[in-house]
Design a protein around this motif. Structure first.
Motif, PDB file in Angstrom:
ATOM      1  N   GLN A  10       0.844  -1.199   0.000  1.00 13.22           N
ATOM      2  CA  GLN A  10       0.000   0.000   0.000  1.00 13.22           C
ATOM      3  C   GLN A  10       0.873   1.240   0.000  1.00 13.22           C
ATOM      4  O   GLN A  10       1.675   1.442   0.909  1.00 13.22           O
TER       5      GLN A  10
ATOM      6  N   THR B 155       0.263   7.872  -2.664  1.00  9.42           N
ATOM      7  CA  THR B 155      -0.637   7.855  -3.820  1.00  9.42           C
ATOM      8  C   THR B 155      -1.984   7.241  -3.508  1.00  9.42           C
ATOM      9  O   THR B 155      -2.938   7.404  -4.289  1.00  9.42           O
TER      10      THR B 155
ATOM     11  N   ARG C 249      -2.714   4.024  -3.514  1.00  3.55           N
ATOM     12  CA  ARG C 249      -2.955   2.827  -4.312  1.00  3.55           C
ATOM     13  C   ARG C 249      -2.568   1.582  -3.509  1.00  3.55           C
ATOM     14  O   ARG C 249      -1.618   1.592  -2.719  1.00  3.55           O
TER      15      ARG C 249
ATOM     16  N   GLN D 121      -1.904  -2.678  -3.882  1.00 13.81           N
ATOM     17  CA  GLN D 121      -1.643  -3.844  -4.715  1.00 13.81           C
ATOM     18  C   GLN D 121      -1.806  -5.093  -3.861  1.00 13.81           C
ATOM     19  O   GLN D 121      -1.185  -5.215  -2.805  1.00 13.81           O
TER      20      GLN D 121
ATOM     21  N   ASP E  93      -4.795  -4.230  -8.550  1.00 15.73           N
ATOM     22  CA  ASP E  93      -4.209  -2.914  -8.341  1.00 15.73           C
ATOM     23  C   ASP E  93      -5.346  -1.910  -8.387  1.00 15.73           C
ATOM     24  O   ASP E  93      -5.996  -1.742  -9.423  1.00 15.73           O
TER      25      ASP E  93
ATOM     26  N   GLU F 262      -7.458   1.724  -6.192  1.00 19.53           N
ATOM     27  CA  GLU F 262      -7.415   2.835  -5.258  1.00 19.53           C
ATOM     28  C   GLU F 262      -7.851   2.370  -3.870  1.00 19.53           C
ATOM     29  O   GLU F 262      -8.721   1.502  -3.738  1.00 19.53           O
ATOM     30  N   GLU F 263      -7.249   2.953  -2.850  1.00 21.58           N
ATOM     31  CA  GLU F 263      -7.567   2.578  -1.474  1.00 21.58           C
ATOM     32  C   GLU F 263      -9.026   2.841  -1.137  1.00 21.58           C
ATOM     33  O   GLU F 263      -9.678   2.037  -0.458  1.00 21.58           O
TER      34      GLU F 263
ATOM     35  N   THR G  47     -14.560  -3.077  -8.256  1.00 19.85           N
ATOM     36  CA  THR G  47     -13.110  -3.193  -8.084  1.00 19.85           C
ATOM     37  C   THR G  47     -12.699  -4.639  -7.890  1.00 19.85           C
ATOM     38  O   THR G  47     -11.720  -5.112  -8.480  1.00 19.85           O
TER      39      THR G  47
END
Length: 885
Positions: free
Chosen positions: A416, A420, A422, A424, A468, A470-471, A479
């Motif tokens: 994490q 950014t 993001r 993974q 991959d 967005e948090e 997602t």
């Protein structure tokens, strides 16, 4: 035993601690002259000199082993006795006297002292110290009973038959606290009576910073404690106005659940607070939990659950879940609304011997990226946690088969990026590897291998399922439907031979096959705004494969340079290698891995149906070229200024691993030569600074618009263009500081299994934060690090560089000052700066922390007891004055 620190019940706290201590004694009656005399008269060795000589038998124990007496006077077991000076036997009274470093063992009972007297008729043993030539009492008895810790006493009388004894001046340690008592008695019913006891956090005979409890009389049984008058003592001053006349308390002989007392204070933004209030749950001997919470008067709140578990010789671990609802900003503004943050951690370790051939471990750190900043690392102000840029997790499983020739590993991973936002995920990834083997070799072979018997084959299988995203939208249905997955098989076949004595010949064939459950198709769709490119994902099984062939030669070239001054020799080792490689064009129609479509500009474009696949796609375009690599190592032998003999010559590395790599493709339409990558490392100032560097050279020129053109840069007067360069190093002006810190951490890690949960948490904090380890044995330390990154794409260059410095110094042997800071040259701002002051109060600690400026501007003062069981006994003053907390 889990104790609860509460001001109104500190006497119960002391008695609960004392309940874990078993000491063997009986009261010192007026008729017990022997015990009194041994402490007040001259050494017993001198007083026994008046004994009638015809009743004594002296034995010299110079080099003799322990003396064993079987069933002396009716004892039930063998008594082992030994003394460093002498042994005297009084035949009339059937008594043995032992002098200097004497030891007695009987069943589980062990006793050592400078004087021991064993009466075989009464089955009693007496022990005491002695007065040396400075009239100092030395050689105190140390007694060990079965399943108990050693205890130091002034004198001791013990009966082997009844297991009843007298102890005077006992001193023992219990879980970081210390107990002293003038007299303690234990009878045959396993009941203890205490007279003039003192519990302290200080290990000195006369505690100089004592904070504890003085108890006049008490009785301790197996299940209960009965206390007479008890009162607090601070700095040796009795606070008898805090006396309780008597007490009656249950005494569970195991961990027990209880209330966790909070601390109080005021926050600059969130108002008055109540921190760490909670409850401790002692479920059984294998796991426990605690729930804590923080409450603020202006509506913010936090809650945390911490659970620990352990099965000896099998596994141990624990997990923590923390949630915070915090209000930031100015009250009454739209920004002043609750923000939700959480963090979850889990660690698990399995002992190797618990399940041979199988491994399982977990290290999980997952949550919202803003948790550590919004909560100031859960109020700990941990420098590393507040400035961290990412969070990572891994849950791994492994097993070996076929006598270790087949290895299977699997892992769930999470990465994490806090900056950014993001995330993974690898849910999961696995690998199955078969050790390389020679299929044409024979187990019964005699003599050297033939060339075909050197052919080596291996196999590997990999699988991945990743996401991959967005948090903020991680758990949305859309997602979660975007997971990418695939499998890859790899079969390398290689052969290595020595050619012409100086060359190493290597050839290999590599076959790779990929399995995917999705493939893509590109098409144009007519929309009101015009034709737009659409990418469709088709579900279904597809396979892709490729193969390549490579053949190469490698050798070593040694160069020696002449002697220059104190430099006795310089050796340069060059390791060049060259290889020929070939790969077909897998974009041809016969393979079916690539398709064409006409884009919105009307141009026909070729694409791979496996674009974005987990393991890529077979390469397009035929490749046939030469790959090259040159590795350099340069070192010197230097004569020492102090020692001019041959033994005074030392090796100094000048350059280590300076490597250049590249490739030239003969069949490419343009840009045949690849970029030239280089990397290396060296050590400076007597190897105190480790310097690493890397970079990339582009052999082609760029036009006025910064676009790469198919023209070598050397034609424009440049050998190549430097497109990236990185440099980093760190240095400590006092290497002993880092060495001592690492040795200290290694020693603490070896004791991890015997630590309390609080101590294990402190060790984890020390391991991650260099400034959390305070070593008063190192007078000073100053260390720093520097990193530099340069990149240039086209006409645009980007440079980042940061410097960090941290250190400490001792003002006095008991005062230590620490600091850490840094500077970001690109942002032109100082990074998080913190100063800390520590004062060693022997059995107490005092610390002061100050962040003078920035987002986390604050200060805190803490005074606490060192004893691990008294971690809740502390006084903290904190002022948080930054705008977000």
């Amino acid at each position: 035993m889990k104790s609860v620190a509460a001001f109104f019940s500190y006497t119960l706290f002391f008695l609960t601690i004392f309940s874990g201590v078993s000491v063997y004694a009986q009261e010192n009656s007026e008729g017990d002259k022997a015990a009194t005399d041994t402490l007040q008269q001259q050494p017993l060795a001198d007083t026994l000199g008046n004994t009638q000589p015809d009743t004594l038998t002296a034995d010299s124990l110079g080099n003799n082993p322990d003396t064993l007496t079987q069933d002396p006077g009716g004892l039930n077991a063998v008594v082992s006795i030994v003394a460093a000076d002498s042994q005297v036997t009084d035949m009339a009274s059937n008594t043995i006297h032992l002098y200097r470093e004497a030891r007695v063992k009987y069943e589980g009972f062990e006793l050592s002292a400078d004087y021991i007297r064993v009466n075989q008729t009464t089955k009693e043993v007496f022990a005491s110290g002695r007065y040396d030539h400075n009239n100092k009492y030395v050689g105190r008895p140390v007694v060990i009973f079965p399943n108990e810790t050693p205890k130091s006493v002034d004198s001791l009388r013990y009966n082997f038959d009844t297991a009843v004894g007298i102890t005077h001046g006992i001193f023992t340690e219990v879980e970081g606290g210390y107990i002293q008592a003038e007299r303690v008695r234990k009878n045959q019913y396993n009941e203890m009576s205490l007279y003039h006891g003192l519990y302290s956090t200080c290990n000195l005979p006369q505690p100089h910073t004592h904070f504890g409890i003085q108890i006049s009389k008490g009785i301790v049984t197996e299940n209960q404690i009965i206390s007479g008058p008890a009162y607090l003592v601070m700095e040796g001053v009795p606070l008898k106005f805090l006396t309780i006349p008597f007490g009656f308390f249950p005494k569970p002989n195991k961990r027990s659940s209880g209330f966790l007392f909070p601390s109080f204070g005021e926050d600059f933004t969130r108002g008055f607070w109540l921190r760490d209030i909670g409850w401790y749950f002692a479920f059984n001997d294998y796991w426990d939990s605690e729930v804590r919470g923080n409450l603020y008067s202006k509506g913010s709140w936090e809650v945390a659950l911490a659970t620990r578990y352990r099965v000896n010789y099998k596994y141990d671990g624990g997990f923590n879940f923390r949630f915070a609802s915090l209000r930031n900003g100015v009250e009454g503004t739209p920004e002043y609304r609750p923000t939700k943050d959480f963090n979850f951690t889990w660690n698990h370790t399995q002992r190797q011997e618990a399940n041979p051939g199988t491994t399982f471990s977990a290290s999980v750190n997952f949550g919202t990226g803003s948790y550590f900043q919004n909560t100031a690392a859960n109020g700990s102000y941990n420098y590393e946690q507040m400035t961290r840029n990412n969070m990572q997790s891994s849950i791994a499983y492994g097993k070996t088969f076929a006598d270790g020739r087949v290895n299977f590993t699997s892992a769930f991973r999470h990465n994490q990026d806090i900056n950014t936002g993001r995330v993974q995920l690898e849910l999961p990834t696995f690998a199955l590897n078969v050790s390389s083997f020679n299929p044409f070799d024979s187990k019964d072979r005699v003599g050297e291998q033939k060339w075909y018997q050197r052919i080596n084959v291996s196999y590997s299988l990999q699988g991945r399922n990743s996401l991959d995203a967005e948090e903020t939208g991680l758990f949305n249905k859309e997602t979660l439907g975007k997971f990418r997955n695939g499998f890859q098989h790899n079969i390398p076949v290689s052969l290595s031979l020595n050619v012409l004595k100086f060359f190493q010949f290597n050839t290999s064939v590599n076959y790779t096959e990929r399995w995917y459950l999705q493939s893509i198709r590109r098409r144009l769709e007519n929309t009101p705004s015009g034709f737009e490119e659409v990418r469709d994902t088709l579900q279904g099984f597809n396979r892709a494969y490729d193969y390549s062939v490579s053949t190469g030669l490698a050798t070593k070239i040694y160069g020696m340079y002449p002697k220059i001054g104190r430099i006795q020799a310089i050796r340069h080792v060059i390791t060049p290698s060259v290889n020929l490689n070939y790969r077909p064009d897998f974009s041809e129609d016969m393979y079916g891995f690539y398709r064409s479509f006409v884009n919105a500009q009307g141009l026909e474009t070729q694409y791979s149906i496996f674009e974005g696949g987990m393991f890529g796609s077979p390469g397009s375009g035929r490749s046939m070229g030469i790959g090259f690599s040159i590795n350099n190592n340069i070192e010197a032998k230097v004569l020492s200024r102090r020692d001019t003999s041959e033994s005074g010559i030392k090796k100094i590395p000048i350059l280590q691993g300076l490597t250049f790599t590249g490739n030239y493709n003969f069949v490419a339409d343009s840009f045949n030569l690849s970029n030239i990558n280089f990397s290396g490392r060296t050590a400076l100032f007597n190897q105190k600074i480790n310097l690493n560097f890397n970079g990339t050279f582009d052999p082609y020129s760029i036009d006025e618009n910064g676009r790469r053109v198919n023209r070598f840069a050397i034609k424009d007067g440049k050998l190549a263009r430097l497109t990236s360069f990185g440099l980093s190093f760190d240095y400590s002006f006092n290497p002993d500081a880092n060495r001592n810190r690492q040795n200290g951490l290694d020693s603490l890690n070896n004791q991890r299994n015997s630590m309390t949960p609080e101590q294990q948490q402190a060790l984890a904090r020390i391991s991650s934060d260099p400034n959390a380890f305070v070593d008063f044995n190192i007078p000073w330390n100053l260390a720093g690090s520097f990193s530099f990154q340069y990149s240039k794409f086209g006409n645009t260059a980007n440079i980042t560089s940061t410097v960090n410095v941290h250190g400490d110094f001792s003002v006095t042997p008991k005062w230590k000052v620490q600091f850490n800071s840094g500077y970001d040259f690109k942002r032109k701002e100082v990074s998080l700066t913190r100063f800390s002051i520590y004062r060693d109060l022997h059995c107490w600690d005092m610390s002061f922390g100050w962040v003078p400026f920035g987002q986390f501007q604050s200060y805190n003062v803490t005074i606490r007891a060192k004893a691990s069981i008294l971690q809740d006994l502390k006084l903290t003053k904190r002022n948080d004055s930054y705008n977000r907390f």
